[in-house]
Scaffold this motif. Structure first.
Motif, PDB file in Angstrom:
ATOM      1  N   LEU A  93      13.941  28.706  44.904  1.00 51.64           N
ATOM      2  CA  LEU A  93      14.916  28.951  43.722  1.00 51.64           C
ATOM      3  C   LEU A  93      15.226  30.410  43.597  1.00 51.64           C
ATOM      4  O   LEU A  93      16.446  30.676  43.187  1.00 51.64           O
ATOM      5  N   GLY A  94      14.695  31.533  43.788  1.00 52.75           N
ATOM      6  CA  GLY A  94      14.757  32.785  43.841  1.00 52.75           C
ATOM      7  C   GLY A  94      15.914  33.012  45.054  1.00 52.75           C
ATOM      8  O   GLY A  94      16.863  33.671  44.581  1.00 52.75           O
ATOM      9  N   THR A  95      15.565  32.441  46.147  1.00 56.78           N
ATOM     10  CA  THR A  95      16.517  32.663  47.083  1.00 56.78           C
ATOM     11  C   THR A  95      17.929  32.051  46.913  1.00 56.78           C
ATOM     12  O   THR A  95      19.177  32.764  47.059  1.00 56.78           O
ATOM     13  N   ARG A  96      17.870  30.975  46.032  1.00 57.70           N
ATOM     14  CA  ARG A  96      19.284  30.209  45.794  1.00 57.70           C
ATOM     15  C   ARG A  96      20.057  31.116  44.693  1.00 57.70           C
ATOM     16  O   ARG A  96      21.358  31.290  44.935  1.00 57.70           O
ATOM     17  N   ILE A  97      19.220  31.770  43.911  1.00 58.61           N
ATOM     18  CA  ILE A  97      19.895  32.907  42.931  1.00 58.61           C
ATOM     19  C   ILE A  97      20.458  34.121  43.813  1.00 58.61           C
ATOM     20  O   ILE A  97      21.601  34.351  43.461  1.00 58.61           O
ATOM     21  N   ASP A  98      19.890  34.438  44.991  1.00 58.23           N
ATOM     22  CA  ASP A  98      20.345  35.568  45.513  1.00 58.23           C
ATOM     23  C   ASP A  98      21.598  35.072  46.390  1.00 58.23           C
ATOM     24  O   ASP A  98      22.636  36.012  46.715  1.00 58.23           O
ATOM     25  N   LEU A  99      21.758  33.833  46.766  1.00 56.89           N
ATOM     26  CA  LEU A  99      22.657  33.428  47.586  1.00 56.89           C
ATOM     27  C   LEU A  99      23.895  33.364  46.596  1.00 56.89           C
ATOM     28  O   LEU A  99      25.075  33.708  47.280  1.00 56.89           O
ATOM     29  N   ALA A 100      23.570  32.869  45.548  1.00 58.37           N
ATOM     30  CA  ALA A 100      24.630  32.906  44.566  1.00 58.37           C
ATOM     31  C   ALA A 100      25.344  34.184  44.348  1.00 58.37           C
ATOM     32  O   ALA A 100      26.705  34.483  44.359  1.00 58.37           O
ATOM     33  N   TYR A 101      24.523  35.261  44.520  1.00 60.02           N
ATOM     34  CA  TYR A 101      25.035  36.691  44.290  1.00 60.02           C
ATOM     35  C   TYR A 101      25.935  36.819  45.412  1.00 60.02           C
ATOM     36  O   TYR A 101      27.071  37.451  45.376  1.00 60.02           O
ATOM     37  N   ALA A 102      25.707  36.734  46.713  1.00 60.97           N
ATOM     38  CA  ALA A 102      26.254  36.926  48.048  1.00 60.97           C
ATOM     39  C   ALA A 102      27.694  36.279  47.992  1.00 60.97           C
ATOM     40  O   ALA A 102      28.647  37.003  48.255  1.00 60.97           O
ATOM     41  N   VAL A 103      27.607  35.089  47.480  1.00 64.76           N
ATOM     42  CA  VAL A 103      28.754  34.122  47.279  1.00 64.76           C
ATOM     43  C   VAL A 103      29.487  34.847  46.229  1.00 64.76           C
ATOM     44  O   VAL A 103      30.902  34.946  46.472  1.00 64.76           O
ATOM     45  N   GLY A 104      29.128  35.025  45.013  1.00 64.48           N
ATOM     46  CA  GLY A 104      29.882  35.691  44.076  1.00 64.48           C
ATOM     47  C   GLY A 104      30.843  36.830  44.448  1.00 64.48           C
ATOM     48  O   GLY A 104      31.730  37.283  43.906  1.00 64.48           O
ATOM     49  N   MET A 105      30.042  37.783  44.860  1.00 68.93           N
ATOM     50  CA  MET A 105      30.541  39.120  45.578  1.00 68.93           C
ATOM     51  C   MET A 105      31.596  39.004  46.428  1.00 68.93           C
ATOM     52  O   MET A 105      32.268  40.135  46.661  1.00 68.93           O
ATOM     53  N   GLN A 106      31.907  37.731  46.954  1.00 74.04           N
ATOM     54  CA  GLN A 106      32.937  37.605  47.814  1.00 74.04           C
ATOM     55  C   GLN A 106      34.006  36.890  47.227  1.00 74.04           C
ATOM     56  O   GLN A 106      34.894  36.226  48.019  1.00 74.04           O
ATOM     57  N   GLY A 107      34.056  37.050  45.992  1.00 70.19           N
ATOM     58  CA  GLY A 107      35.068  36.444  44.988  1.00 70.19           C
ATOM     59  C   GLY A 107      35.091  35.024  44.709  1.00 70.19           C
ATOM     60  O   GLY A 107      35.930  34.533  44.355  1.00 70.19           O
ATOM     61  N   ARG A 108      33.797  34.314  45.017  1.00 72.34           N
ATOM     62  CA  ARG A 108      33.939  32.907  44.708  1.00 72.34           C
ATOM     63  C   ARG A 108      32.797  32.592  43.500  1.00 72.34           C
ATOM     64  O   ARG A 108      31.948  32.227  43.716  1.00 72.34           O
ATOM     65  N   ALA A 109      33.334  33.072  42.508  1.00 69.74           N
ATOM     66  CA  ALA A 109      32.585  33.226  41.301  1.00 69.74           C
ATOM     67  C   ALA A 109      32.207  31.726  40.836  1.00 69.74           C
ATOM     68  O   ALA A 109      31.088  31.756  40.199  1.00 69.74           O
ATOM     69  N   ALA A 110      32.950  30.670  40.771  1.00 71.58           N
ATOM     70  CA  ALA A 110      32.948  29.608  40.062  1.00 71.58           C
ATOM     71  C   ALA A 110      31.919  28.927  41.307  1.00 71.58           C
ATOM     72  O   ALA A 110      31.026  28.060  40.519  1.00 71.58           O
ATOM     73  N   GLU A 111      31.783  28.935  42.391  1.00 71.00           N
ATOM     74  CA  GLU A 111      30.629  28.453  43.269  1.00 71.00           C
ATOM     75  C   GLU A 111      29.490  29.046  42.923  1.00 71.00           C
ATOM     76  O   GLU A 111      28.366  28.610  43.000  1.00 71.00           O
TER      77      GLU A 111
END
Length: 234
Positions: A93-111
């Motif tokens: 679960l913690g790694t999924r949160i970190d994945l979200a950060y990597a995704v969001g910082m590339q401009g994909r906030a909704a994802e």
């Protein structure tokens, strides 16, 4: 005790965690790579301790703003974590949160918001709503909802979360301060820029007293403050 002994590798891992917390990221990355090589050989690549070291290594890459590289590595790691530990294991679960950060910082906030929302829903059932990882996921969810431009929803999420954090963690916990910063961002997005600037300056002062100058949490609040004062907050 040789350099490849599990206890020695664990000690080096703990040392590397200390460097990570001090924001010494290049040094931390090098050490985590060395520990990962040792654990992959001594414990096996799929051993939980090896997977945790991979996660920490990718974290150093993430905080050096190599977001696309981190995203690819997190996705590979998550496949192995789900296979070895299960999709609802706390480390997964913690790694999924970190994945979200990597995704969001590339401009994909909704994802990114969608990933955090899934973690909150599934993790709350397993860990409980007051678990620190779930509170962290809720904080990141509010951050990414802000990034989508839905500041009203983000404000509601922040206020609900703050009520829990103040009760469990207290007003000066780093996660509480992060949520306060996200709330200030919502406040600015809803048009109350002066109030938001005052809140962010107070939060930044607190963080600068307890964290290194270039710590990622301090840098994040500085960025929010800069956006607010220059009127560039969407």
């Amino acid at each position: 005790m040789g350099q490849g002994h599990p206890a020695e590798l664990a000690a080096r891992h703990d040392l590397d965690n200390a460097l990570f917390e001090k924001n010494q990221l290049p040094e931390s990355e090098d050490l985590f790579r060395a520990v990962l090589a040792g654990r992959s050989t001594v414990l096996a690549p799929e051993h939980p301790d090896t997977l945790v070291t991979r996660d920490r290594l990718i974290g150093t890459i993430l905080l050096q703003e190599r977001f696309a590289e981190a995203e690819a590595l997190y996705r590979e790691l998550l496949e192995d974590m789900v296979s070895a530990m299960g999709g609802e294991h706390p480390e997964t679960l913690g790694t999924r949160i970190d994945l979200a950060y990597a995704v969001g910082m590339q401009g994909r906030a909704a994802e990114a918001a969608g990933i955090c929302r899934d973690v909150v829903e599934s993790g709350s059932r397993i860990l409980g709503a007051s678990d620190l990882r779930i509170l962290d996921a809720r904080d990141d969810l509010a951050m990414w909802v802000n990034d989508t431009g839905d500041h009203a929803q983000a404000e509601r999420l922040c206020r609900e979360l703050l009520e829990t954090e103040l009760h469990i963690l207290g007003p000066d916990h780093l996660l509480t301060l992060s949520t306060k910063a996200n709330l200030a961002r919502s406040t600015a997005g809803l048009g109350n820029v002066d109030e938001a600037e005052q809140q962010l300056r107070a939060i930044l002062t607190q963080l600068e007293q307890i964290l290194p100058a270039h710590h990622y949490r301090t840098t994040h609040v500085r960025r929010l403050l800069s956006q607010t004062t220059t009127g560039r907050l969407a």
